[in-house]
Design a protein around this motif. Structure first.
Motif, mmCIF file in Angstrom:
data_model
loop_
_atom_site.group_PDB
_atom_site.id
_atom_site.type_symbol
_atom_site.label_atom_id
_atom_site.label_comp_id
_atom_site.label_asym_id
_atom_site.label_seq_id
_atom_site.Cartn_x
_atom_site.Cartn_y
_atom_site.Cartn_z
ATOM 1 N N ARG A 109 7.931 -20.584 -21.986
ATOM 2 C CA ARG A 109 6.731 -20.376 -21.171
ATOM 3 C C ARG A 109 6.749 -18.982 -20.547
ATOM 4 O O ARG A 109 5.702 -18.311 -20.503
ATOM 5 N N ARG A 110 7.911 -18.560 -20.065
ATOM 6 C CA ARG A 110 7.993 -17.242 -19.434
ATOM 7 C C ARG A 110 7.820 -16.119 -20.456
ATOM 8 O O ARG A 110 7.163 -15.113 -20.168
ATOM 9 N N ARG A 111 8.390 -16.288 -21.631
ATOM 10 C CA ARG A 111 8.238 -15.256 -22.662
ATOM 11 C C ARG A 111 6.785 -15.142 -23.091
ATOM 12 O O ARG A 111 6.287 -14.047 -23.361
ATOM 13 N N ALA A 112 6.097 -16.268 -23.153
ATOM 14 C CA ALA A 112 4.682 -16.232 -23.508
ATOM 15 C C ALA A 112 3.861 -15.507 -22.451
ATOM 16 O O ALA A 112 2.834 -14.895 -22.752
ATOM 17 N N ALA A 113 4.342 -15.569 -21.197
ATOM 18 C CA ALA A 113 3.651 -14.881 -20.100
ATOM 19 C C ALA A 113 4.112 -13.439 -19.957
ATOM 20 O O ALA A 113 3.632 -12.730 -19.075
ATOM 21 N N GLY A 114 5.050 -13.000 -20.793
ATOM 22 C CA GLY A 114 5.523 -11.629 -20.750
ATOM 23 C C GLY A 114 6.525 -11.335 -19.658
ATOM 24 O O GLY A 114 6.688 -10.184 -19.259
ATOM 25 N N VAL A 115 7.214 -12.370 -19.166
ATOM 26 C CA VAL A 115 8.194 -12.182 -18.102
ATOM 27 C C VAL A 115 9.496 -11.650 -18.693
ATOM 28 O O VAL A 115 9.993 -12.173 -19.700
ATOM 29 N N ALA A 116 10.053 -10.621 -18.087
ATOM 30 C CA ALA A 116 11.319 -10.068 -18.544
ATOM 31 C C ALA A 116 12.471 -10.991 -18.174
ATOM 32 O O ALA A 116 12.405 -11.733 -17.200
ATOM 33 N N SER A 117 13.532 -10.945 -18.971
ATOM 34 C CA SER A 117 14.735 -11.756 -18.727
ATOM 35 C C SER A 117 14.411 -13.238 -18.608
ATOM 36 O O SER A 117 14.942 -13.955 -17.749
ATOM 37 N N ALA A 118 13.516 -13.723 -19.467
ATOM 38 C CA ALA A 118 13.063 -15.109 -19.391
ATOM 39 C C ALA A 118 14.204 -16.091 -19.611
ATOM 40 O O ALA A 118 14.321 -17.095 -18.898
ATOM 41 N N TRP A 119 15.057 -15.819 -20.586
ATOM 42 C CA TRP A 119 16.149 -16.734 -20.886
ATOM 43 C C TRP A 119 17.172 -16.761 -19.766
ATOM 44 O O TRP A 119 17.680 -17.825 -19.394
ATOM 45 N N ARG A 120 17.490 -15.593 -19.234
ATOM 46 C CA ARG A 120 18.483 -15.542 -18.162
ATOM 47 C C ARG A 120 17.987 -16.274 -16.920
ATOM 48 O O ARG A 120 18.737 -17.044 -16.303
ATOM 49 N N MET A 121 16.739 -16.058 -16.556
ATOM 50 C CA MET A 121 16.183 -16.713 -15.379
ATOM 51 C C MET A 121 16.141 -18.232 -15.555
ATOM 52 O O MET A 121 16.504 -18.989 -14.656
ATOM 53 N N SER A 122 15.716 -18.679 -16.732
ATOM 54 C CA SER A 122 15.599 -20.113 -16.988
ATOM 55 C C SER A 122 16.960 -20.781 -17.014
ATOM 56 O O SER A 122 17.157 -21.862 -16.438
ATOM 57 N N LEU A 123 17.911 -20.140 -17.684
ATOM 58 C CA LEU A 123 19.268 -20.693 -17.731
ATOM 59 C C LEU A 123 19.881 -20.752 -16.341
ATOM 60 O O LEU A 123 20.552 -21.736 -15.983
ATOM 61 N N ALA A 124 19.646 -19.722 -15.538
ATOM 62 C CA ALA A 124 20.213 -19.687 -14.193
ATOM 63 C C ALA A 124 19.626 -20.795 -13.320
ATOM 64 O O ALA A 124 20.358 -21.459 -12.574
ATOM 65 N N GLU A 125 18.316 -21.011 -13.417
ATOM 66 C CA GLU A 125 17.679 -22.044 -12.591
ATOM 67 C C GLU A 125 18.189 -23.434 -12.942
ATOM 68 O O GLU A 125 18.571 -24.218 -12.066
ATOM 69 N N VAL A 126 18.199 -23.740 -14.226
ATOM 70 C CA VAL A 126 18.658 -25.068 -14.650
ATOM 71 C C VAL A 126 20.150 -25.217 -14.415
ATOM 72 O O VAL A 126 20.623 -26.273 -13.968
ATOM 73 N N GLY A 127 20.899 -24.157 -14.688
ATOM 74 C CA GLY A 127 22.353 -24.233 -14.555
ATOM 75 C C GLY A 127 22.811 -24.487 -13.135
ATOM 76 O O GLY A 127 23.691 -25.328 -12.903
ATOM 77 N N MET A 128 22.224 -23.784 -12.172
ATOM 78 C CA MET A 128 22.717 -23.946 -10.802
ATOM 79 C C MET A 128 22.305 -25.290 -10.211
ATOM 80 O O MET A 128 22.993 -25.831 -9.342
ATOM 81 N N VAL A 129 21.189 -25.867 -10.700
ATOM 82 C CA VAL A 129 20.771 -27.183 -10.214
ATOM 83 C C VAL A 129 21.542 -28.289 -10.923
ATOM 84 O O VAL A 129 22.150 -29.161 -10.288
#
Length: 227
Positions: free
Chosen positions: A81-101
């Motif tokens: 979803r973030r890559r489709a919206a053009g957000v940079a570092s989409a994978w890192r941000m998503s992995l970090a959010e899910v990982g820390m929770v």
């Protein structure tokens, strides 16, 4: 500037692959070592029974492992979803959010599990540093180091304000104090120990240092906002 970023990318990528490989090997080794204890909770967990599954450490660990594929799907969905919206570092941000929770909630659940004398035995407090350390054993120390390890590892990757080992140390220490206070106030038949706070915070700080190559710095935050 672009040249230096290009030169620094391969080492970071290689380090990431090595750390992921070590993490997979560590999880596989832990599962293999504790396979007999985990198998004891399989009948209760598969049957959907609360007793014997979610009220035991073995059951919580087992269900956490079972849920890993679902967590991976959530990471993929957020990143897509973030890559489709053009957000940079989409994978890192998503992995970090899910990982820390996902990596923190099971440990929080286990630390707040009531003991046999919950509600009857009065709260106990141990405020002398290092006194309880000798009675924890290697398993107890290792478990306490892991309580906020995921938070310490992933939070600096997601939030630039937390990209500092002392800040992670303070955050984990504060969260640990809240847990120990809850154990005392709720009379969970657990000892609220200062050593738990110290080890929890140390584990988070060590995990933060391990993820330092991927910390989210202020320039990256500005670049993300620009998108």
């Amino acid at each position: 500037m672009n040249n230096s970023e290009t030169l620094s990318a391969p080492p970071n990528r290689t380090l990431g692959i090595v750390l992921v490989g070590l993490a997979v090997l560590g999880v596989a080794g832990a599962v293999f070592t504790g396979r007999r204890m985990l198998m004891m909770s399989v009948p209760s967990c598969l049957g959907g029974h609360w007793n014997g599954c979610y009220d035991t450490e073995n059951g919580v660990v087992l269900m956490t492992l079972v849920g890993l594929p679902l967590a991976a799907v959530v990471v993929w969905a957020l990143a897509h979803r973030r890559r489709a919206a053009g957000v940079a570092s989409a994978w890192r941000m998503s992995l970090a959010e899910v990982g820390m929770v996902y990596g923190t909630l099971p440990f929080l659940w286990m630390t707040l599990m009531p003991g046999a004398g919950a509600g009857v035995v009065p709260g106990r407090v141990s405020l002398v540093p290092l006194r309880d350390l000798v009675t924890m054993g290697s398993l107890g120390i290792g478990g306490n180091l892991l309580v906020f390890a995921s938070l310490g590892f992933f939070a600096p990757m997601r939030f630039a304000a937390l990209a500092s080992a002392p800040r992670i140390l303070a955050l984990a220490g504060g969260c640990s104090v809240l847990i120990e206070t809850a154990q005392y106030v709720l009379r969970l038949d657990r000892v609220s120990s200062i050593d738990d706070v110290l080890i929890n915070a140390a584990g988070a700080a060590l995990a933060a240092l391990a993820s330092r190559p991927w910390w989210r710095t202020a320039p990256n935050r500005l670049q993300t906002c620009a998108y």
